[in-house]
Every structure is written in structure tokens, then in C-alpha cells.
Design a protein around this motif. Structure first.
Motif, mmCIF file in Angstrom:
data_model
loop_
_atom_site.group_PDB
_atom_site.id
_atom_site.type_symbol
_atom_site.label_atom_id
_atom_site.label_comp_id
_atom_site.label_asym_id
_atom_site.label_seq_id
_atom_site.Cartn_x
_atom_site.Cartn_y
_atom_site.Cartn_z
ATOM 1 N N LEU A 162 0.836 -1.202 0.000
ATOM 2 C CA LEU A 162 0.000 0.000 0.000
ATOM 3 C C LEU A 162 0.869 1.250 0.000
ATOM 4 C CD1 LEU A 162 -2.638 1.631 0.424
ATOM 5 C CD2 LEU A 162 -2.361 1.223 2.883
ATOM 6 N N ILE A 163 1.893 1.260 0.820
ATOM 7 C CA ILE A 163 2.757 2.434 0.936
ATOM 8 C C ILE A 163 3.410 2.762 -0.398
ATOM 9 C CG2 ILE A 163 4.932 3.243 1.942
ATOM 10 C CD1 ILE A 163 4.048 1.838 4.548
ATOM 11 N N TYR A 164 3.984 1.784 -1.061
ATOM 12 C CA TYR A 164 4.666 2.067 -2.330
ATOM 13 C C TYR A 164 3.679 2.456 -3.429
ATOM 14 C CZ TYR A 164 9.290 0.752 -0.680
ATOM 15 O OH TYR A 164 10.484 0.726 -0.016
ATOM 16 N N ASP A 165 2.499 1.861 -3.409
ATOM 17 C CA ASP A 165 1.476 2.270 -4.386
ATOM 18 C C ASP A 165 1.136 3.749 -4.209
ATOM 19 O OD1 ASP A 165 1.322 -0.239 -5.511
ATOM 20 O OD2 ASP A 165 -0.496 -0.834 -4.425
ATOM 21 N N GLN A 166 0.981 4.185 -2.971
ATOM 22 C CA GLN A 166 0.619 5.578 -2.702
ATOM 23 C C GLN A 166 1.789 6.522 -2.967
ATOM 24 O OE1 GLN A 166 -2.532 6.723 -1.851
ATOM 25 N NE2 GLN A 166 -3.056 4.626 -2.407
ATOM 26 N N LEU A 167 2.999 6.073 -2.672
ATOM 27 C CA LEU A 167 4.173 6.898 -2.962
ATOM 28 C C LEU A 167 4.285 7.194 -4.445
ATOM 29 C CD1 LEU A 167 7.017 5.398 -0.731
ATOM 30 C CD2 LEU A 167 6.187 7.751 -0.667
ATOM 31 N N GLU A 168 4.057 6.184 -5.252
ATOM 32 C CA GLU A 168 4.214 6.333 -6.697
ATOM 33 C C GLU A 168 3.080 7.129 -7.327
ATOM 34 O OE1 GLU A 168 4.644 2.304 -7.953
ATOM 35 O OE2 GLU A 168 6.693 2.123 -7.165
ATOM 36 N N ALA A 169 1.998 7.338 -6.573
ATOM 37 C CA ALA A 169 0.850 8.078 -7.106
ATOM 38 C C ALA A 169 0.711 9.478 -6.524
ATOM 39 C CB ALA A 169 -0.433 7.291 -6.839
ATOM 40 N N CYS A 170 1.530 9.832 -5.527
ATOM 41 C CA CYS A 170 1.303 11.101 -4.843
ATOM 42 C C CYS A 170 1.858 12.280 -5.645
ATOM 43 C CB CYS A 170 1.902 11.074 -3.434
ATOM 44 S SG CYS A 170 3.695 11.159 -3.349
ATOM 45 N N ASP A 171 1.261 13.436 -5.411
ATOM 46 C CA ASP A 171 1.722 14.683 -6.014
ATOM 47 C C ASP A 171 2.645 15.455 -5.074
ATOM 48 O OD1 ASP A 171 0.053 14.642 -8.486
ATOM 49 O OD2 ASP A 171 -1.567 14.653 -7.015
ATOM 50 N N LEU A 172 2.429 15.273 -3.769
ATOM 51 C CA LEU A 172 3.255 15.949 -2.770
ATOM 52 C C LEU A 172 3.629 14.953 -1.691
ATOM 53 C CD1 LEU A 172 4.530 18.474 -1.487
ATOM 54 C CD2 LEU A 172 2.304 18.972 -0.441
ATOM 55 N N PHE A 173 4.929 14.844 -1.427
ATOM 56 C CA PHE A 173 5.448 13.973 -0.360
ATOM 57 C C PHE A 173 6.059 14.856 0.711
ATOM 58 C CE2 PHE A 173 9.197 11.971 1.565
ATOM 59 C CZ PHE A 173 8.619 10.854 2.146
ATOM 60 N N VAL A 174 5.642 14.645 1.962
ATOM 61 C CA VAL A 174 6.121 15.469 3.072
ATOM 62 C C VAL A 174 6.657 14.553 4.165
ATOM 63 C CG1 VAL A 174 5.561 17.296 4.699
ATOM 64 C CG2 VAL A 174 4.301 17.127 2.538
ATOM 65 N N ALA A 175 7.925 14.744 4.534
ATOM 66 C CA ALA A 175 8.545 13.994 5.630
ATOM 67 C C ALA A 175 8.687 14.921 6.828
ATOM 68 C CB ALA A 175 9.906 13.460 5.211
ATOM 69 N N ILE A 176 8.175 14.484 7.970
ATOM 70 C CA ILE A 176 8.140 15.334 9.168
ATOM 71 C C ILE A 176 8.784 14.603 10.344
ATOM 72 C CG2 ILE A 176 6.678 16.614 10.763
ATOM 73 C CD1 ILE A 176 4.484 16.573 8.601
ATOM 74 N N GLY A 177 9.823 15.194 10.902
ATOM 75 C CA GLY A 177 10.420 14.658 12.119
ATOM 76 C C GLY A 177 11.053 13.297 11.971
ATOM 77 N N THR A 178 11.623 13.015 10.806
ATOM 78 C CA THR A 178 12.264 11.721 10.574
ATOM 79 C C THR A 178 13.772 11.899 10.488
ATOM 80 O OG1 THR A 178 12.158 11.863 8.161
ATOM 81 C CG2 THR A 178 10.243 10.953 9.293
ATOM 82 N N SER A 179 14.506 10.849 10.852
ATOM 83 C CA SER A 179 15.965 10.929 10.875
ATOM 84 C C SER A 179 16.579 10.780 9.493
ATOM 85 C CB SER A 179 16.526 9.844 11.799
ATOM 86 O OG SER A 179 16.264 8.550 11.268
ATOM 87 N N GLY A 180 15.837 10.170 8.563
ATOM 88 C CA GLY A 180 16.390 9.942 7.233
ATOM 89 C C GLY A 180 17.464 8.873 7.194
#
Length: 234
Positions: A162-180
Motif C-alpha cells: 500500500l505504501i509504495y502504491d501511494q508513494l508512486e501516485a502522490c503529487d506531494l510527499f512530506v517527511a516530518i520529524g524523521t531521521s532519514g
């Protein structure tokens, strides 16, 4: 207006609610050995020690409340969906503060502290306050199989299709408070970017993946997230 929004949150979102981060210099894994507490091998050899650690974290969560960042993201979800957009919040956090704040479209890729799973029958239930090895499963009634519904080191994160399906379809990706630094989540920005999404990072400081983002906002989550949400919803 952007139609498909994918938000990734990490421990920096919950830190201001009093819940410890993991990889900071004073984080949980600086104080405790994850090899002894967060692996299948640790649970197999010292299950009561592992249960004690997560029982304590569950008790700590009872004292925590959503902060302004959690509340703003819940507001954003409602506003975004009302305008006909697609919305998914994926969190690396095992707390339920997003849900307490009112978020509904939430995926916990690393599991949930308030849930337990029976390794004998596979059923997932709301967790007891204190889980021990002699407690029976609510489904199969067998004792000895209950474990925290947490993704430990060496285990596959949840809902990855589900996550990868949504990643590949999103227009805006926002990462908040993650270490990377924790994969696969650290690679999400690259997947979204390659699929054509615009990428925004909201964090206290730069991360290893910061160069991949189109825009960065620095600051405490409780301040930076509400300010960004205000810009988004007008």
C-alpha cells in the motif's frame, strides 16, 4: 491544488509530547541495547525482559497527549479530503497520538504499541496494560504466544505494498520529524521524487536525505507543522 498528499512522520513529531526519540544522542537506543529488546532473537531468549520494556513504554504513552503538530495534521486531513484530495499519513511511530488527535487515514509501518499479536494463531488485539508470557490469547486461549505488535529489527515493516502504491501516485510527499537513516522509510523521498512528486522536509535539522527535497522547513514540529498546514489550507 495538489490532489494526492503523502505524509511520513517520525519520532520528532511525538518528541514534544514527552515520548523519546530513538536515534538522537539521548534517544532510547542510546540508553538501551536494541539487540536485547527489539529483535525476534531477544524475544525468543528473554521474553519477559522484552515485555517489561514495552509494558513500560505503554504506561508512558498513557501520560502523553497529542501536540500541535498532531492536531494540525488531523485538521489538514479533514480539509484535504473535503476538497476531494487523496490523503495518507504513514508513521514510523508506534504511539497512537495521530489517532488521538483525530487522524483517520493512518498506517503504522512499524506496528502499534497499544496492540498485541499472538504468534500461535496470528490474531491481533488491543494490548493488555501488562503483557506476560503466562497470559492467554483472547482468540485461541493459549498462553505463551502474545508479543507486542511491533516491527522489530530484522522484520518487514507493515503495509509496504500500500505504501509504495501511494508513494508512486502522490503529487506531494512530506517527511516530518524523521531521521532519514532508517530504511525503507529513508528511501521514500527518492521513490516519490522519481514518480514526479514535489518533496518537502520539515525537521529540526538537515538529514542524510535532505538534498533530495525540493523544499525544507526547519523548526520544532509543534511550530513548523501548524504553520505549514495553515499555508496549505488557507
Amino acid at each position: 491544488m495538489t490532489q494526492s498528499l503523502f505524509i511520513l512522520t517520525g519520532s520528532g513529531v511525538s518528541a514534544e509530547s514527552g515520548l523519546g526519540t530513538f536515534r538522537d544522542t539521548d534517544g532510547l537506543w542510546a540508553k538501551f541495547d536494541w539487540r536485547e529488546l527489539a529483535t525476534p532473537e531477544a524475544f525468543a531468549s528473554k521474553p519477559e525482559q522484552v515485555h517489561a520494556f514495552y509494558n513500560a513504554r505503554r504506561a508512558g504513552l498513557k501520560k502523553a497527549s497529542p501536540n500541535a503538530a498532531h492536531l494540525a495534521l488531523a485538521d489538514l486531513e479533514r480539509a484535504w479530503l473535503a476538497r476531494g484530495g487523496e490523503f495518507l499519513l504513514v508513521t514510523q511511530n508506534v504511539d497512537d497520538l495521530h489517532e488521538q488527535a483525530g487522524s483517520e487515514r493512518v498506517v503504522h509501518m512499524h506496528g502499534e504499541l497499544k496492540k498485541m499479536r499472538c504468534e500461535l494463531c496470528g490474531e491481533v488485539h488491543e494490548a493488555f496494560d501488562e503483557i506476560t508470557m503466562d497470559l492467554p490469547c483472547l482468540n485461541c486461549r493459549e498462553a505463551g504466544g502474545l508479543r507486542p505488535h511491533i516491527v522489530w529489527f530484522g522484520e518487514m515493516p507493515m503495509e509496504m505494498d500500500l505504501i509504495y502504491d501511494q508513494l508512486e501516485a502522490c503529487d506531494l510527499f512530506v517527511a516530518i520529524g524523521t531521521s532519514g537513516t532508517v530504511y525503507p522509510a529513508a528511501g521514500f523521498s527518492q521513490v516519490a521524487k522519481q514518480a514526479g512528486a514535489r518533496c518537502l522536509e520539515i525537521n529540526l535539522e538537515e538529514t542524510d536525505t535532505s538534498p533530495l527535497f525540493d523544499e525544507a522547513r526547519k523548526g520544532l514540529a509543534s511550530q513548523a507543522v501548524p504553520a505549514w498546514v495553515a499555508d496549505m489550507v488557507g
